[in-house]
Design an enzyme around this catalytic site. Structure first.
Site, PDB file in Angstrom:
ATOM      1  N   GLU A 114      -6.583  -7.697  -0.261  1.00 50.97           N
ATOM      2  CA  GLU A 114      -7.046  -7.583   1.129  1.00 50.97           C
ATOM      3  C   GLU A 114      -8.492  -7.119   1.133  1.00 50.97           C
ATOM      4  O   GLU A 114      -8.871  -6.246   0.348  1.00 50.97           O
ATOM      5  CB  GLU A 114      -6.266  -6.502   1.895  1.00 50.97           C
ATOM      6  N   GLU A 152       0.825  -1.213   0.000  1.00 49.46           N
ATOM      7  CA  GLU A 152       0.000   0.000   0.000  1.00 49.46           C
ATOM      8  C   GLU A 152       0.861   1.265   0.000  1.00 49.46           C
ATOM      9  O   GLU A 152       0.806   2.082   0.929  1.00 49.46           O
ATOM     10  CB  GLU A 152      -0.948   0.013   1.192  1.00 49.46           C
TER      11      GLU A 152
HETATM   12  C1  GLA Z   1      -4.090  -2.175   5.139  1.00 47.58           C
HETATM   13  C2  GLA Z   1      -2.734  -2.826   5.271  1.00 47.58           C
HETATM   14  C3  GLA Z   1      -2.732  -4.049   6.140  1.00 47.58           C
HETATM   15  C4  GLA Z   1      -3.600  -3.825   7.362  1.00 47.58           C
HETATM   16  C5  GLA Z   1      -4.984  -3.465   6.897  1.00 47.58           C
HETATM   17  C6  GLA Z   1      -5.970  -3.310   8.027  1.00 47.58           C
HETATM   18  O1  GLA Z   1      -4.833  -2.668   4.108  1.00 47.58           O
HETATM   19  O2  GLA Z   1      -2.161  -3.154   4.040  1.00 47.58           O
HETATM   20  O3  GLA Z   1      -1.408  -4.319   6.521  1.00 47.58           O
HETATM   21  O4  GLA Z   1      -3.055  -2.789   8.118  1.00 47.58           O
HETATM   22  O5  GLA Z   1      -4.917  -2.246   6.232  1.00 47.58           O
HETATM   23  O6  GLA Z   1      -7.238  -2.908   7.571  1.00 47.58           O
END
Ligand code: GLA
Ligand code: GLA
Length: 526
Positions: A320, A161
């Site tokens: 995710e 991210e």
């Molecule tokens: C982001 C991050 C993860 C985690 C999630 C929690 O997507 O990439 O590592 O912190 O948020 O929602």
């Protein structure tokens, strides 16, 4: 149009059939090794066939400078692989270890007042730091050398991210890089003066060395809009250059392993120009967290459609999402019974060929211990885990029925999405702060859904002009090139719906003159 990388999808483990990838982030380093066998057993029970490993493991992989410990990572990857679970392996560079930032505090990013982001969370590095880049690339090469022949590693998960926490850096490194970026974009300082309208309020620049990032200016309303827009472009590009350097360091050693990095495409997420980034990955992957409330499913479908557009309709990877509550909103609502399966399948229906969560096992300590996971604190005998197993079976059935590798059918209606219009419309010195580009495409998507039309959300660089109907919802910025595309589209019989606040400014955020919407006034017949 940009040259985009060819679509490459992670291949199944030897002897296994291609399936929809199913799993999540897995952080075995947060648990004693005794837990690992249970993890693998339950993954198999749930139908998990891929996990992302090592995303935040730098300090455990390189506990001291140039001392690597791959032993633990080898052991877990081996256990996973032997059980038929493939690994999407991280570059492990998302969160630098304490020894690095103590030796080199100059890699820490600075906020707009000059405060330094200290270690204590993650992503506390500057993308433009040559020192940080050197350390990160060294780790990438070490990872690639060590795992280049590992048959269980089917893909690279580069960084994590990008820009989630370090989107805007105002450090000295950023200043130098911003000057270079401006020089590359504009060529001469006079072109910068013209683009930023520096005749206004004595902001004239004599030289590129006079360019500073948009730091604290007292009253926050009045930052030069052209400069601010360029700083957002620059910040996306600076992170992209860093990502590309990491990607290329890995790809040079393991050219056969496809790479991705997880985007954050959602109705509220315009951190980077993800459409631009989409050309730089082998397969597009996205992280999506549901927005609680009445629009939950519409927003999910809208965001998924935009991801599908960024992927140019090639299958994409849901890297995710959450089984239930997150832990970073003021109040964190759980999902209602049935929503876990429904939400995941909605992503599949919108083009995902992979369904992964943050994370496999819910943490017991650390900042995310109240974030839901596939295996909750309650353990195996829980509704969440039963739902996770049910979804695993559903995904198996869909793969058996031939869904894998299929593309989403093209709609007849395109809703145009433009990151730069969103960035520009975020400026606060505007007719109203209640109009943002980002809200309008979603409103149109929902209204069309209500009358039975599932529109495609199509990035402005993409082929929106090949649809029967194209909607420009508050596309505030229309460059000369996009103005020409609109004109050609209508001349060729395309049905255009342009709403208020469309075509107001050009790409420098200079208002098109002659009455609103100045860029396409003749086209829309105002
Ligand atoms: C982001 C991050 C993860 C985690 C999630 C929690 O997507 O990439 O590592 O912190 O948020 O929602
Ligand atoms: C003040 C300033 C002007 C202008 C106006 C706009 O009066 O003196 O320069 O900025 O506000 O309302």
């Amino acid at each position: 149009m940009n040259q985009r990388r060819e679509h490459r999808w992670p291949r199944p483990l030897e002897g296994r059939r291609a399936r929809i990838w199913y799993g999540g982030d897995y952080n075995p380093d947060q648990w004693p090794e005794e837990v690992w066998d249970e993890d693998v057993r339950l993954m198999v029970k749930a139908g998990v066939n891929l996990v992302s490993v090592g995303i935040f493991s730098w300090a455990k992989i390189e506990p001291r400078e140039d001392m690597y410990d791959f032993g633990w990572l080898d052991r877990i990857i081996d256990k996973l692989g032997k059980a038929g679970i493939a690994v999407d392996l991280a570059s492990a560079t998302a969160s630098p270890p304490m020894w690095l930032t103590q030796a080199h505090p100059e890699v820490l990013w600075k906020d707009y007042r000059g405060d330094v982001c200290q270690p204590g969370a993650r992503q506390h590095w500057r993308p433009t730091s040559p020192v940080f880049c050197e350390y990160a690339l060294k780790l990438c090469r070490a990872m690639a050398e060590h795992y280049k022949d590992n048959p269980y590693v089917v893909a690279w998960h580069v960084g994590n991210e990008y820009g989630c926490h370090n989107r805007f850096d105002y450090s000295e490194d950023a200043e130098r890089a911003f000057q270079d970026w401006c020089e590359e974009r504009y060529g001469t300082i006079e072109a910068v003066n013209d683009a930023w309208g520096t005749a206004f309020w004595a902001q004239h620049l004599n030289d590129f060395s006079e360019i500073v990032p948009p730091r604290f200016i007292g009253d926050g309303n009045f930052m030069n809009p052209g400069k601010l827009l360029d700083f957002k472009r620059f910040s996306s590009d600076a992170l992209k250059s860093f990502y590309v350097a990491e990607r290329d360091a890995l790809a040079e050693i393991t050219p056969e392993k496809p790479l991705t990095t997880n985007f954050m495409v959602s109705a509220g997420g315009s951190v980077l120009d993800y459409d631009d980034w989409g050309g730089e990955v082998d397969f597009v992957s996205n992280d999506h967290y549901f927005i609680p409330g009445e629009a939950h499913l519409d927003e999910l479908a809208f965001s998924a459609s935009l991801v599908d557009g960024i992927s140019r309709k090639d299958p994409w990877f849901l890297m995710e999402h959450s089984t239930s509550a997150v832990n970073w909103r003021p109040i964190n609502y759980r999902k209602e019974p049935g929503q876990l399966v429904r939400d995941s399948l909605a992503h599949v229906a919108m083009g995902a060929d992979a369904v992964c969560y943050f994370q496999w096992r819910q943490s017991r300590s650390g900042a995310e211990k109240f974030h839901s996971a596939m295996l909750p604190h309650a353990g195996e005998d829980s509704q969440t885990f039963r739902d996770v197993c049910e979804l695993g079976r559903d995904l198996g059935t869909l793969a058996d029925e031939g869904l894998l590798g299929t593309k989403l059918a093209k709609s007849s209606v395109a809703i145009v999405f433009d990151y730069e219009s969103e960035w520009a419309s975020e400026h606060t010195a505007t007719p109203t702060q209640n109009v943002h580009h980002v809200d309008e495409p979603l409103a149109w998507f929902r209204a069309l859904a209500d009358v039975g039309v599932t529109a495609d959300v199509v990035p402005i660089r993409s082929n929106w002009d090949e649809y029967d109907v194209a909607i420009l919802p508050s596309v505030y910025i229309l460059s000369e090139e996009n103005t020409r595309r609109v004109r050609d589209y209508v001349a060729n019989g395309g049905k255009l719906i342009a709403t208020y606040y469309t075509g107001i400014s050009d790409e420098r955020d200079h208002v098109w003159l002659g009455g609103y919407p100045g860029s396409i006034r003749d086209v829309v017949g105002v």
